[in-house]
Motif scaffolding. Structure first.
Motif, PDB file in Angstrom:
ATOM      1  N   LEU A  47      -3.666 -15.817  -7.751  1.00  0.00           N
ATOM      2  CA  LEU A  47      -3.628 -15.443  -9.159  1.00  0.00           C
ATOM      3  C   LEU A  47      -2.695 -16.371  -9.935  1.00  0.00           C
ATOM      4  N   TYR A  96      -9.184 -12.653 -15.929  1.00  0.00           N
ATOM      5  CA  TYR A  96      -8.896 -11.240 -16.121  1.00  0.00           C
ATOM      6  C   TYR A  96      -8.021 -11.049 -17.360  1.00  0.00           C
ATOM      7  N   ASN A 103       4.959  -5.975 -15.505  1.00  0.00           N
ATOM      8  CA  ASN A 103       3.936  -5.972 -14.464  1.00  0.00           C
ATOM      9  C   ASN A 103       2.601  -5.641 -15.140  1.00  0.00           C
ATOM     10  N   PHE A 104       1.540  -5.604 -14.375  1.00  0.00           N
ATOM     11  CA  PHE A 104       0.212  -5.390 -14.952  1.00  0.00           C
ATOM     12  C   PHE A 104      -0.349  -4.064 -14.445  1.00  0.00           C
ATOM     13  N   TRP A 107      -6.116  -3.587 -15.445  1.00  0.00           N
ATOM     14  CA  TRP A 107      -6.833  -4.847 -15.472  1.00  0.00           C
ATOM     15  C   TRP A 107      -8.278  -4.615 -15.907  1.00  0.00           C
ATOM     16  N   GLY A 108      -8.858  -5.629 -16.526  1.00  0.00           N
ATOM     17  CA  GLY A 108     -10.298  -5.634 -16.710  1.00  0.00           C
ATOM     18  C   GLY A 108     -10.959  -5.988 -15.386  1.00  0.00           C
TER      19      GLY A 108
ATOM     20  N   ALA B  35       6.728  -6.764  -8.496  1.00  0.00           N
ATOM     21  CA  ALA B  35       5.600  -5.855  -8.333  1.00  0.00           C
ATOM     22  C   ALA B  35       4.726  -6.296  -7.170  1.00  0.00           C
ATOM     23  N   TYR B  37       0.595  -5.905  -5.645  1.00  0.00           N
ATOM     24  CA  TYR B  37      -0.782  -5.575  -5.981  1.00  0.00           C
ATOM     25  C   TYR B  37      -1.647  -5.652  -4.730  1.00  0.00           C
ATOM     26  N   GLN B  39      -5.697  -6.334  -3.666  1.00  0.00           N
ATOM     27  CA  GLN B  39      -6.983  -6.803  -4.187  1.00  0.00           C
ATOM     28  C   GLN B  39      -8.027  -6.787  -3.081  1.00  0.00           C
ATOM     29  N   GLN B  43     -13.086  -7.299  -6.629  1.00  0.00           N
ATOM     30  CA  GLN B  43     -12.400  -6.366  -7.518  1.00  0.00           C
ATOM     31  C   GLN B  43     -11.166  -7.010  -8.144  1.00  0.00           C
ATOM     32  N   ALA B  44     -10.747  -6.423  -9.252  1.00  0.00           N
ATOM     33  CA  ALA B  44      -9.491  -6.831  -9.855  1.00  0.00           C
ATOM     34  C   ALA B  44      -8.329  -6.306  -9.013  1.00  0.00           C
ATOM     35  N   PRO B  45      -7.189  -6.960  -9.085  1.00  0.00           N
ATOM     36  CA  PRO B  45      -6.004  -6.425  -8.400  1.00  0.00           C
ATOM     37  C   PRO B  45      -5.650  -5.033  -8.936  1.00  0.00           C
ATOM     38  N   LEU B  47      -2.317  -2.370  -9.228  1.00  0.00           N
ATOM     39  CA  LEU B  47      -0.861  -2.254  -9.122  1.00  0.00           C
ATOM     40  C   LEU B  47      -0.504  -1.176  -8.111  1.00  0.00           C
ATOM     41  N   TYR B  50       6.029  -1.259  -8.661  1.00  0.00           N
ATOM     42  CA  TYR B  50       6.714  -2.013  -9.707  1.00  0.00           C
ATOM     43  C   TYR B  50       8.210  -1.729  -9.596  1.00  0.00           C
ATOM     44  N   TYR B  88      -0.595  -9.189  -3.121  1.00  0.00           N
ATOM     45  CA  TYR B  88       0.167 -10.190  -3.872  1.00  0.00           C
ATOM     46  C   TYR B  88       1.455  -9.569  -4.394  1.00  0.00           C
ATOM     47  N   GLN B  90       4.497 -10.239  -7.358  1.00  0.00           N
ATOM     48  CA  GLN B  90       4.600 -10.858  -8.693  1.00  0.00           C
ATOM     49  C   GLN B  90       5.992 -10.586  -9.236  1.00  0.00           C
ATOM     50  N   PHE B 100       3.158 -15.376  -9.339  1.00  0.00           N
ATOM     51  CA  PHE B 100       2.630 -14.595  -8.221  1.00  0.00           C
ATOM     52  C   PHE B 100       2.906 -15.331  -6.915  1.00  0.00           C
TER      53      PHE B 100
END
Lengths: 117, 109
Positions: A47, A96, A103-104, A107-108, B35, B37, B39, B43-45, B47, B50, B88, B90, B100
């Protein structure tokens, strides 16, 4: 719960500008103290954070991309956008949009953008 | 720029076992702005953790984070089949540059 959806062309020619939009639903983009970010991921790789815009409108960019990136927000449409200029094949990736306070949190689903002639 | 190095690159374990993933920073991460994640393919990561040790909403308590300064750990106490994925770390303490780690692949042995 806030949901994000990326949209934009899936194919961009080299040297042109990549333009993507993230539509936010389930909450207002202008409320709270959040950053709205763009992140990308080349196929099979990790990422990379591209940049973000704060609810105040201030922006931060990855220094490695800063000269080519613009992130903006349209509060009337509850959207924020990414423009990446002078693209090359190295910019091919899943892009994305995401948001959080550093932090995130959300997400889309991501959108694949291929740079090719 | 803070560089995050994750180890191992790939971890092969069986369901029910304990997983320990490491994330080492090149400089101290301020206020534990670290943080984690998960994945899965296509798919998107998502969370998980944190603030180095706080679980995100809806994350099972078998996931835990620890560490401070330059050394951080994600522990999965007892692996479930759905936990096999890429993880991951971050950091977001070195504003405005967010970085990251390169990821750890957790695979079924």
């Amino acid at each position: 719960q806030v949901q994000l959806q990326e949209s934009g062309p899936g194919l961009v020619k080299p040297s042109q500008t990549l333009s993507l939009t993230c539509t936010v639903s389930g909450g207002s983009i202008s409320s709270g103290s959040y950053y709205w970010s763009w992140i990308r991921q080349p196929a099979g790789k990790g990422l990379e954070w591209i940049g973000r815009i704060y609810t105040s409108g201030s922006t931060n960019y990855n220094p490695s991309l800063k000269s080519r990136v613009t992130i903006s927000v349209d509060t009337s449409k509850n959207q924020f956008s990414l423009k990446l200029s002078s693209v090359t094949a190295a910019d091919t990736a899943v892009y994305y949009c995401a948001y959080g306070s550093g932090n995130f949190d959300y997400w889309g689903q991501g959108t694949l953008v291929t740079v090719s002639s | 720029e803070i560089v995050l190095t994750q180890s191992p690159g790939t971890l092969s374990l069986s369901p029910g076992e304990r997983a320990t993933l490491s994330c080492r920073a090149s400089q101290s991460v301020s206020s534990s702005y670290l943080a984690w994640y998960q994945q899965k393919p296509g798919q998107a990561p998502r969370l998980l953790i944190y603030g180095a040790s706080s679980r995100a909403t809806g994350i099972p308590d078998r996931f835990s984070g620890s560490g401070s300064g330059t050394d951080f750990t994600l522990t999965i106490s007892r692996l479930e089949p759905e936990d096999f994925a890429v993880y991951y770390c971050q950091q977001y303490g070195s504003s405005p540059r967010i970085t990251f780690g390169q990821g750890t692949r957790l695979e079924i042995k």
